[in-house]
Motif scaffolding. Structure first.
Motif, mmCIF file in Angstrom:
data_model
loop_
_atom_site.group_PDB
_atom_site.id
_atom_site.type_symbol
_atom_site.label_atom_id
_atom_site.label_comp_id
_atom_site.label_asym_id
_atom_site.label_seq_id
_atom_site.Cartn_x
_atom_site.Cartn_y
_atom_site.Cartn_z
ATOM 1 N N PRO A 106 -27.316 19.986 60.956
ATOM 2 C CA PRO A 106 -26.960 19.983 59.681
ATOM 3 C C PRO A 106 -28.419 19.723 58.805
ATOM 4 O O PRO A 106 -28.479 19.973 57.355
ATOM 5 N N GLU A 107 -29.314 18.810 59.490
ATOM 6 C CA GLU A 107 -30.621 18.645 58.520
ATOM 7 C C GLU A 107 -31.287 20.114 58.554
ATOM 8 O O GLU A 107 -31.864 20.579 59.550
ATOM 9 N N ILE A 108 -31.850 20.611 57.439
ATOM 10 C CA ILE A 108 -32.246 21.853 57.262
ATOM 11 C C ILE A 108 -33.781 21.776 56.620
ATOM 12 O O ILE A 108 -34.444 22.957 56.186
ATOM 13 N N GLY A 109 -34.321 20.706 56.615
ATOM 14 C CA GLY A 109 -35.806 20.619 56.307
ATOM 15 C C GLY A 109 -36.796 21.262 57.015
ATOM 16 O O GLY A 109 -37.841 21.781 56.520
ATOM 17 N N GLY A 110 -36.305 21.288 58.417
ATOM 18 C CA GLY A 110 -37.444 22.009 59.430
ATOM 19 C C GLY A 110 -37.115 23.432 59.582
ATOM 20 O O GLY A 110 -37.928 24.165 60.225
ATOM 21 N N THR A 111 -35.876 23.916 58.971
ATOM 22 C CA THR A 111 -35.669 25.398 59.312
ATOM 23 C C THR A 111 -35.282 26.156 58.051
ATOM 24 O O THR A 111 -35.073 27.436 58.328
ATOM 25 N N THR A 112 -35.610 25.521 57.041
ATOM 26 C CA THR A 112 -35.618 26.350 55.667
ATOM 27 C C THR A 112 -36.453 26.005 54.611
ATOM 28 O O THR A 112 -37.342 25.018 54.929
ATOM 29 N N ASP A 113 -36.589 26.682 53.556
ATOM 30 C CA ASP A 113 -37.834 26.373 52.835
ATOM 31 C C ASP A 113 -37.227 25.341 51.475
ATOM 32 O O ASP A 113 -37.612 25.310 50.399
ATOM 33 N N VAL A 114 -36.059 24.732 51.760
ATOM 34 C CA VAL A 114 -35.570 23.385 50.935
ATOM 35 C C VAL A 114 -36.513 22.932 49.932
ATOM 36 O O VAL A 114 -36.440 22.467 48.977
ATOM 37 N N ALA A 115 -37.707 22.214 50.840
ATOM 38 C CA ALA A 115 -38.561 21.491 50.220
ATOM 39 C C ALA A 115 -39.350 22.137 49.104
ATOM 40 O O ALA A 115 -39.977 21.396 48.548
ATOM 41 N N GLY A 122 -34.017 16.066 44.745
ATOM 42 C CA GLY A 122 -32.995 14.638 44.698
ATOM 43 C C GLY A 122 -31.826 14.651 45.900
ATOM 44 O O GLY A 122 -31.315 13.732 46.000
ATOM 45 N N ARG A 123 -31.647 15.962 46.531
ATOM 46 C CA ARG A 123 -30.854 16.036 47.664
ATOM 47 C C ARG A 123 -31.618 15.328 48.977
ATOM 48 O O ARG A 123 -30.645 15.105 49.962
ATOM 49 N N ARG A 124 -32.662 15.032 48.969
ATOM 50 C CA ARG A 124 -33.323 14.620 50.215
ATOM 51 C C ARG A 124 -32.884 13.190 50.413
ATOM 52 O O ARG A 124 -32.838 12.240 49.523
ATOM 53 N N THR A 125 -32.248 12.818 51.520
ATOM 54 C CA THR A 125 -31.690 11.347 51.875
ATOM 55 C C THR A 125 -31.867 11.088 53.270
ATOM 56 O O THR A 125 -32.361 11.838 54.081
ATOM 57 N N THR A 126 -31.413 9.897 53.744
ATOM 58 C CA THR A 126 -31.444 9.447 55.136
ATOM 59 C C THR A 126 -29.811 9.067 55.605
ATOM 60 O O THR A 126 -29.552 8.414 54.799
ATOM 61 N N LYS A 127 -29.599 9.614 56.521
ATOM 62 C CA LYS A 127 -28.318 9.414 57.159
ATOM 63 C C LYS A 127 -28.285 9.140 58.673
ATOM 64 O O LYS A 127 -29.291 9.358 59.342
ATOM 65 N N THR A 128 -27.368 8.448 58.978
ATOM 66 C CA THR A 128 -27.144 8.253 60.620
ATOM 67 C C THR A 128 -26.233 9.123 61.284
ATOM 68 O O THR A 128 -25.180 9.572 60.978
ATOM 69 N N LEU A 129 -26.868 10.090 62.060
ATOM 70 C CA LEU A 129 -26.278 11.232 62.684
ATOM 71 C C LEU A 129 -26.236 10.988 64.188
ATOM 72 O O LEU A 129 -27.366 10.967 64.791
ATOM 73 N N ASP A 130 -25.077 10.772 64.666
ATOM 74 C CA ASP A 130 -24.780 10.376 66.075
ATOM 75 C C ASP A 130 -25.452 9.294 66.590
ATOM 76 O O ASP A 130 -26.361 9.398 67.435
ATOM 77 N N GLY A 131 -25.802 8.036 65.621
ATOM 78 C CA GLY A 131 -26.440 7.008 65.933
ATOM 79 C C GLY A 131 -28.031 7.015 65.681
ATOM 80 O O GLY A 131 -28.674 6.148 65.692
ATOM 81 N N ALA A 132 -28.482 8.323 65.310
ATOM 82 C CA ALA A 132 -29.752 8.277 65.232
ATOM 83 C C ALA A 132 -30.080 8.580 63.381
ATOM 84 O O ALA A 132 -29.434 9.124 62.959
ATOM 85 N N SER A 133 -31.176 7.655 63.027
ATOM 86 C CA SER A 133 -31.466 7.900 61.493
ATOM 87 C C SER A 133 -32.270 9.306 61.358
ATOM 88 O O SER A 133 -33.306 9.319 62.063
ATOM 89 N N VAL A 134 -31.843 9.907 60.320
ATOM 90 C CA VAL A 134 -32.344 11.213 60.064
ATOM 91 C C VAL A 134 -32.732 11.208 58.547
ATOM 92 O O VAL A 134 -31.778 10.990 57.938
ATOM 93 N N THR A 135 -33.890 11.903 58.116
ATOM 94 C CA THR A 135 -34.094 11.969 56.822
ATOM 95 C C THR A 135 -34.474 13.453 56.586
ATOM 96 O O THR A 135 -35.151 14.397 57.270
#
Length: 389
Positions: A106-115, A122-135
């Motif tokens: 679901p985190e698409i920073g590494g697979t799309t040109d969203v950056a 403003g959509r960039r955020t940090t979430k906990t995904l299956d116990g891991a912190s993902v930004t």
């Protein structure tokens, strides 16, 4: 599919030969590889559904992702052109408005040109995904219309700089678009095209009110692809998700298995203490066989590696799974050195190919029913060697 990230220098003749062997011309080697696929072994008696597939089955992992940015129609198309028996078209994640799209995570920073899109900064955020912190940026924070403004990029450019040539060429496909593409390609090729989508992080998304299983089942029913012989194999790392699918559709189902000491996230959430090591016991495999037709283990569960990264002796997993009536489609073989067992690496260049044919021989010899590969053309040539020798 989540993976453990695994013959000559970049741009050398070996790489061009491997790729060229599959795509030099529609009237040449493409047909030859297709012939190889048909000549490969089949399960006793043949039949429909899973039994119609060649063995060992060559699965294009996220398409032909060794040559194109993964999970794009370009990567899927090339996998078919190379002769892959199945295309893993879809690691399925939802959008904010409930559509299913094909991304590795679901985190698409590494697979799309969203950056590169200031309107989404403003959509960039940090979430906990299956116990891991993902930004980063997450599909569930975008509508489908917004995601369609993005373009796919190569996920591991350090290993595949040649793939960056295709950055920005393809948009993010939806699962429904993939189902229509499958039908179109089946008609054009006069041969059934198979796909192998994965449901990503179903427990995480269920908590957000974005249930994956029901959405997948609805689309499959709409397209008439929800029966036991349908050319759509469904997979997930969460066994309870596969059990839920078993109650919704009749498709072939596969439980994905990562490292022996890991716990599926749905087990963590429900307090189930079992690890993957428990699931690959004879008892665990018999339980899986009660609701699924196969397993997708990491290659290390088939042949472990020692501390130096070299292959050791095969486990009993293939034999035990077959005794339980399960097929095995392990993941993932890649041509580049860093992804191969140490026995088969040649040099230290992260973009160079190693002795991947030797690795295929070692894994095929265990009796696996197929394998996920980023390089379908290489897999088909390796199968031809294995079947004919």
């Amino acid at each position: 599919m989540a993976t453990r990230e695994s013959n000559e220098q970049a741009g050398g003749t070996g790489r061009r030969a491997l790729l060229g062997a599959a795509v030099l011309g529609a009237s040449g080697t493409v047909l030859a590889l297709g012939g190889t696929a048909r000549a490969a072994g089949h399960r006793p008696g043949g039949g429909r559904g899973l039994k119609s597939l060649p063995v060992p089955t060559i699965v294009g992992h996220r398409g032909a992702s060794g040559y194109r940015p993964e999970h794009t129609l370009g990567a899927y198309q090339l996998a078919l052109d190379m002769g892959a028996d199945i295309v893993e078209a879809g690691d399925l994640v939802p959008t904010k408005d409930g559509h299913l799209v094909c991304r590795h995570e679901p985190e698409i920073g590494g697979t799309t040109d969203v950056a590169d899109h200031p309107e989404f900064a403003g959509r960039r955020t940090t979430k906990t995904l299956d116990g891991a912190s993902v930004t980063g940026w997450f599909t569930e924070d975008f509508t489908l219309a917004e995601l369609k403004r993005l373009r796919a990029v190569e996920r591991i450019p350090a290993n595949r700089p040649h793939n960056t040539l295709y950055n920005g060429r393809w948009e993010i496909p939806t699962f429904e678009e993939v189902l229509r593409w499958q039908d179109e390609q089946t008609r054009k090729r006069g041969k059934q095209v198979w796909i192998y989508p994965e449901l990503k992080h179903p427990t995480y998304f269920r908590k957000l009110g974005l249930d994956l299983e029901e959405r997948v089942a609805k689309l499959l029913r709409r397209h008439g692809k929800d029966d036991k012989n349908a050319p759509v194999i469904l997979q997930s790392f969460e066994p309870t998700s596969v059990e839920r699918l078993n109650k919704l559709v009749d498709n072939p189902l596969v439980v994905l298995l990562s490292g022996a000491t890991t716990r599926p996230w749905d087990f963590v959430e429900t307090g189930d203490p079992r690890t993957v090591a428990d699931l690959v016991t004879r008892r665990g495999l018999r339980e899986i066989a009660g609701y699924a037709q196969g397993i997708g283990p990491t290659l290390d569960l088939v042949i472990p590696r020692d501390a130096a990264g070299r292959l050791t002796e095969p486990t009993t997993l293939v034999r035990d799974a077959h005794r339980a009536g399960l097929i095995l489609h392990p993941y993932t073989l890649r041509n580049e050195n860093p992804f191969l067992p140490a026995d088969f690496r040649e040099g230290t260049d992260p973009d160079a190919y190693g002795d991947v044919f030797g690795a295929y021989r070692a894994y095929f010899a265990t009796g696996i029913d197929g394998v996920f590969t980023d390089n379908p053309d290489t897999g088909l040539l390796a199968r031809e060697d294995f079947v004919n020798n």
